[in-house]
Design an enzyme around this catalytic site. Structure first.
Site, PDB file in Angstrom:
ATOM      1  CE  LYS A  78       2.578  -1.678  -5.116  1.00 29.47           C
ATOM      2  NZ  LYS A  78       2.964  -1.732  -3.685  1.00 29.47           N
TER       3      LYS A  78
ATOM      4  CG  ASP B  91       3.567  -1.748   1.996  1.00 31.89           C
ATOM      5  OD1 ASP B  91       2.325  -1.865   2.026  1.00 31.89           O
ATOM      6  OD2 ASP B  91       4.143  -0.947   1.235  1.00 31.89           O
TER       7      ASP B  91
END
Length: 353
Positions: A132, A167
């Site tokens: 990312k 997450d």
């Protein structure tokens, strides 16, 4: 594709080096709903860093949540371990000492770290690779909890990192706090990943599965599904997007479905169609030639236009330098957006079936 996914899962649980699914043990199970107290939570997973104070009532309910969001400069994302984690520590200090009432009893901290790590205990994990857009030097192979703890020491932050979670694992645990039937957590955001509850006896790569209870949450790390194997089917657009990315050949499944890449996929398709004179004839596409010029918000706004003449799309195009467009062209752009907004959910359903 489904059978390949299941095979990769089995290989990952066994610890086989050839699996593209890491199947990382989290060393935690689902929430019981009885957990109680105030806790600091950190969330690092994209261009924003969140710091939160969370209160759990011990009855399956989450009380008041105070939070602050900090944008991470690109320079920090691409710097060094010390620079990046010092930045994070400074923001935690700002929140803990300035944004919540003094004397708040919350010295325990949970660190949500949304990148692939080889987790070896509940509060230790070695970074496997950045994704990312992150590429801070001196971090791969290092324990991210230690990097954060060292930064806390340098910045005089008196907090102890009790738990490290992905997450996706955090999503499942949060939901299971109020709904014990929850068994799967899925992230479809900047990146994409999933986790689920596995029988500990099936996690054969653990040295001794008897020490961790009957069940454990497994972080699949499905963004890398199929990397280096002839499993996924790539279009010319997928191949070009991967070639231009920071990490070519990695996280290719994630690049096909996650929010970070939706705008770029649409941009590349539009340029391909324009090159073959199928859209925006005799129009300057100078701005469109810049990589990652479009973001997922553009795609969402394009999909949301319900007007008969697609006037909102016309305005969006004007903002990107395309002053004149036909209704047919705007409709084609909306169709592209609809396809690529629905594709992540479809791919996720196929993979987890």
């Amino acid at each position: 594709m489904i059978s390949n996914f299941h095979q990769e899962m089995d290989l990952g649980l066994d610890g086989s080096a050839g699996s593209t699914l890491k199947m990382i043990p989290s060393f935690v199970g689902k929430s019981s709903g009885n957990e109680k107290g105030q806790f600091i939570a950190l969330d690092l997973g994209g261009t924003n860093f969140r710091v939160l104070l969370v209160k759990l009532d011990g009855l399956g309910r989450i009380g008041e949540v105070k939070s602050e969001k900090y944008e991470i400069p690109k320079q920090k994302m691409e710097s060094t371990a010390d620079e990046l984690f010092d930045f994070l520590a400074e923001k935690v200090a700002d929140f803990y000492y300035n944004k919540i009432p003094q004397g708040t009893e919350a010295s325990e901290l949970g660190f949500t770290f949304s990148f692939p790590v080889e987790q070896t205990s509940i509060n230790k994990g070695l970074l496997i690779r950045w994704t990312k857009g992150f590429k801070a030097k001196g971090t791969v192979g290092e324990d991210v909890v230690r990097l954060l703890t060292d930064a806390f020491d340098r910045k005089n932050v008196s907090l102890h990192v009790t738990a490290l979670v992905n997450d996706t694992v955090g999503t499942l645990m949060t939901r299971s706090y109020s709904d014990n039937q929850c068994e799967i957590g899925v992230i479809l955001g900047t990146g994409s990943n999933a986790c689920y509850v596995e029988q500990t006896s099936n996690i054969t790569k653990l040295e001794s599965s008897t020490n961790f209870g009957d069940n454990m949450i497994i972080n699949i790390e499905w963004g890398a599904f199929g990397d280096g194997k002839n499993i996924l089917k790539f279009s010319p657009i997928d191949i070009e997007l991967d070639r231009q990315s920071i990490h070519p050949g990695q996280q290719q499944f994630e690049k096909m479905i996650s929010g970070m890449y939706l705008g770029e996929i649409v941009r590349l398709i539009v340029l391909y169609l324009a090159k073959h004179q199928a859209i925006f004839l005799n129009v300057s596409l100078t701005q469109w030639k810049k990589s990652y010029f479009l973001d997922s918000a553009f795609v969402s706004k394009t999909e949301e236009d319900k007007s008969s003449d697609l006037s909102a799309i016309s305005k969006l195009l004007s903002d990107t330098g395309i002053e004149q467009s036909t209704l047919q062209e705007r409709q084609l752009l909306q169709d592209l957006s609809l396809i690529h907004i629905s594709e992540p959910t479809r791919q996720a359903e196929i993979s987890y079936a």
